[in-house]
Design a protein around this motif. Structure first.
Motif: not given
Length: 225
Positions: A32-33, A50-53, A60-64, A70-74
């Motif tokens: 979680k970020v 926030r803009e970078a996320l 598809g590199a992070v998922k809200v 917000t989490f780093i995608s598996f």
């Protein structure tokens, strides 16, 4: 953290650093970020974070996740293969353009890059070697004025980069360097078909290591957050 580059916006700086942290597994799948914590780490406000996320979510590199954060995608093997296919398709054509006479005055940049790759590999500085590896491939696009294509590819390519770096960290080898030398040699000979064959062989290496990678990092593979 990397220092801001000349004329780089805060958003670009945030994206570049967050992307690198994801690729290098400093931010691991499922983590979680926090915009506040990342802003403090990079020394910038929450807005560019926030803009970078948002940009990273698009690839598809992070998922809200609603009401969770917000989490780093598996790791998603389908996205890895899609990214590899895209890179293979584009890079073969762009690298082959370097065979044309108009670009030969700039080939010393690839040669200089390879000398540095060899130096850092011999000194077991694999992080710097990987940085130069990426720059070597980036130069194909920069020297042929195809930077916009590279930028479009870079978003999806984060999935392939993450897998490739995980594999390389556990299996440092001079094979990658030798394949880079083969690519440059084919360019100097102005042999477009040979260049394409060298690129194909080079990017096929992930396929050879794929089963071992998926087994070793199985706990990071795609599942529900």
């Amino acid at each position: 953290m990397n220092e801001p580059k000349h004329r780089e916006s805060s958003r670009e700086f945030a994206y570049r650093n967050l992307r690198e942290m994801i690729v290098n597994m400093e931010l691991k799948p499922g983590d979680k970020v926090s915009e506040t914590e990342l802003g403090t780490l990079l020394g910038i406000s929450r807005t560019p974070i926030r803009e970078a996320l948002i940009d990273l979510e698009k690839s598809g590199a992070v998922k809200v996740v609603s009401q969770k954060g917000t989490f780093i995608s598996f790791i998603d093997p389908f996205l890895i293969e899609e990214a590899r296919f895209l890179r293979l398709t584009l890079e073969k054509e762009v690298a082959s353009l370097l065979c044309e006479e108009q670009y030969h005055k700039d080939l010393y940049l690839l040669e200089d890059n390879l000398k540095l790759q060899e130096f850092y590999l011999q000194n077991e500085n694999y992080e710097k070697f990987l940085e130069l590896d990426n720059e070597f491939h980036h130069l194909f696009f920069r020297l042929t004025n195809k930077e916009n294509i590279y930028a479009l590819m870079r978003g999806l390519n984060i999935h392939f980069d993450r897998a490739r770096i995980c594999i390389f960290k556990n299996k440092p080898s001079f094979t990658t360097l030798e394949e880079h030398k083969d690519i440059l040699a084919a360019i100097r000979k102005q042999d477009k078909e040979s260049v394409k064959a060298c690129i194909e062989k080079h990017l096929y290496r992930y396929v050879l290591d794929k089963d071992h990678f998926e087994k070793e990092y199985s706990h990071y593979f795609k599942r529900s957050l």
